[in-house]
Design an enzyme around this catalytic site. Structure first.
Site, PDB file in Angstrom:
ATOM      1  N   ASP A  24      -2.639  -1.080  -3.540  1.00  0.00           N
ATOM      2  CA  ASP A  24      -2.037   0.170  -3.091  1.00  0.00           C
ATOM      3  C   ASP A  24      -2.906   0.732  -1.966  1.00  0.00           C
ATOM      4  O   ASP A  24      -4.074   1.063  -2.175  1.00  0.00           O
ATOM      5  CB  ASP A  24      -1.954   1.150  -4.263  1.00  0.00           C
ATOM      6  CG  ASP A  24      -1.088   2.365  -3.959  1.00  0.00           C
ATOM      7  OD1 ASP A  24      -0.533   2.428  -2.848  1.00  0.00           O
ATOM      8  OD2 ASP A  24      -0.978   3.239  -4.832  1.00  0.00           O
ATOM      9  N   ASP A 118       3.605   0.407   1.460  1.00  0.00           N
ATOM     10  CA  ASP A 118       2.149   0.502   1.288  1.00  0.00           C
ATOM     11  C   ASP A 118       1.628  -0.033  -0.041  1.00  0.00           C
ATOM     12  O   ASP A 118       0.469   0.192  -0.389  1.00  0.00           O
ATOM     13  CB  ASP A 118       1.696   1.953   1.465  1.00  0.00           C
ATOM     14  CG  ASP A 118       2.300   2.887   0.431  1.00  0.00           C
ATOM     15  OD1 ASP A 118       3.245   2.481  -0.266  1.00  0.00           O
ATOM     16  OD2 ASP A 118       1.825   4.035   0.318  1.00  0.00           O
ATOM     17  N   GLU A 119       2.436  -0.769  -0.789  1.00  0.00           N
ATOM     18  CA  GLU A 119       1.942  -1.336  -2.039  1.00  0.00           C
ATOM     19  C   GLU A 119       2.700  -2.611  -2.383  1.00  0.00           C
ATOM     20  O   GLU A 119       3.856  -2.786  -2.000  1.00  0.00           O
ATOM     21  CB  GLU A 119       2.030  -0.332  -3.193  1.00  0.00           C
ATOM     22  CG  GLU A 119       3.427   0.156  -3.486  1.00  0.00           C
ATOM     23  CD  GLU A 119       3.485   1.106  -4.670  1.00  0.00           C
ATOM     24  OE1 GLU A 119       2.768   0.877  -5.665  1.00  0.00           O
ATOM     25  OE2 GLU A 119       4.258   2.074  -4.604  1.00  0.00           O
TER      26      GLU A 119
END
Length: 373
Positions: A24, A118-119
């Protein structure tokens, strides 16, 4: 925390235990802005629209110290931190950086499942590097820092549920590992709000029936949980016992395409509503064409001035794809809404229920596969 290879040996069935990593990126949008604009470093930054109806997309950790968080209204964020610096979103740049992050992932495994820009999950079971899952996660974080000048947090465990929980445990710029031997004790002490899939609404229901942590959730029978939460009850039942059999899926099925618009001022006149609806339909059609998506169900979302919201849906036997298909249905659905006595703050439209022969496996940016029910 002792680092060890949680997937390095064979289990009783002669199979390698799964090694799952969840990466993350830390305050991703804000961190990219601070990296690229030195004058923002060390200062409270919020990424989003700086207007009366603006919402915080991402807040830097300097801003979070003031209680600012994603989805907060920009007006409230600025009241909490008068010196807050608001930066407009640059999604094309964020996506470019995200692709660079994923290139680093691909050096270790092909089994990468993005959850959002973003993860992502990585399955490194039986990888050929000879490294443990923790060593791989540490190496990935080091490469992200060295090559991209950004930080990421990592969680390592034997399933996706625990890996995701673990990545949040030592944020920012941290790492945590949960082995099978540690799992049940870890889950027992975990606040129910931390469970993946438990949002504010579900948490309130949990509290009403006396569930505040993983131990209390584990004490509930499967029958009780499914009676209260439906099919999600079985998921909660398994999570409380450290069970999550979902594989890491490198590709995902797009389930819907949608868009919405928050207005600078609440609207209640029919002419204004129809004009805004027309613009939203036009944008929706553009998104459908860009994603090569068609579906059978059109859903209208309306959020009123008091933040209450409703949805209305229509399902057609034929696929819905063009402005001529969508606009009349959208107007019909909107006619069912009393927006005269309750002015409208936001209107959204989405197409779902895809036709079987048009389903395409792809990375759906920003779409989670496990949301609050």
């Amino acid at each position: 925390m002792s680092w060890r290879n949680i997937g390095g040996g064979n289990n009783a069935c002669g199979m390698l235990e799964r090694m799952i990593i969840h990466i993350d990126m830390d305050a991703f949008f804000a961190s990219v802005e601070q990296r690229d604009k030195p004058e923002l470093r060390g200062r409270p930054v919020a990424v989003g629209f700086d207007g009366p109806r603006g919402v915080v997309s991402t807040a830097s950790y300097e801003a979070r110290r003031y209680g600012i968080h994603s989805a907060m209204s920009m007006a409230k964020a600025k009241s909490l931190c008068p010196q807050l610096i608001v930066v407009s979103s640059d999604h094309s740049r964020y996506k470019d950086v995200s692709l660079q992050v994923h290139e680093i992932f691909s050096r270790y495994t092909d089994l990468i499942e993005p959850l959002s820009i973003d993860e992502a999950f990585l399955d490194v079971t039986g990888n050929e590097s000879g490294l443990s899952a923790e060593e791989i996660a540490a190496d990935i974080r080091q490469r992200i820092r060295k090559e991209l000048s950004l930080t990421a947090s990592a969680g390592v465990s034997y399933n996706k549920f625990l890996a995701k929980i673990a990545s949040d445990y030592n944020k920012p710029d941290g790492m945590y590992s949960i082995t099978k031997g540690q799992a049940l004790d870890f889950i027992a002490a975990l606040p129910i709000e931390k469970f993946w899939g438990v949002g504010p609404k579900t948490a309130r229901v949990m509290h009403k029936i006396g569930i505040f942590n993983g131990m209390q959730l584990r004490q509930c029978t499967l029958g009780h949980l499914t009676e209260v939460f439906g099919k999600a009850g079985e998921v909660y039942y398994k999570f409380a016992r450290g069970i999550d059999e979902r594989p890491v899926e490198p590709v995902r099925l797009r389930k819907s395409v949608g868009c919405e618009q928050t207005f600078l001022e609440d609207i209640s006149k029919k002419s204004a509503v129809i004009i805004e609806l027309y613009h939203i339909v036009t944008e929706l059609v553009e998104r459908l064409e860009k994603s090569h998506f068609t579906g059978h169900t059109l859903t209208l979302k309306v959020k009123f001035y008091d933040f209450t919201q409703i949805t209305r849906s229509f399902t057609s036997e034929n696929v819905i794809r063009t402005k001529a298909d969508i606009l009349p249905v959208a107007k019909s659905l909107m006619s069912q809404v009393d927006y005269v006595s309750k002015p409208v703050r936001l209107i959204g439209l989405s197409i779902s229920n895809p036709q079987d022969n048009s389903k395409r496996k792809e990375w759906v940016e920003g779409e989670l596969d496990f949301k609050e029910w």
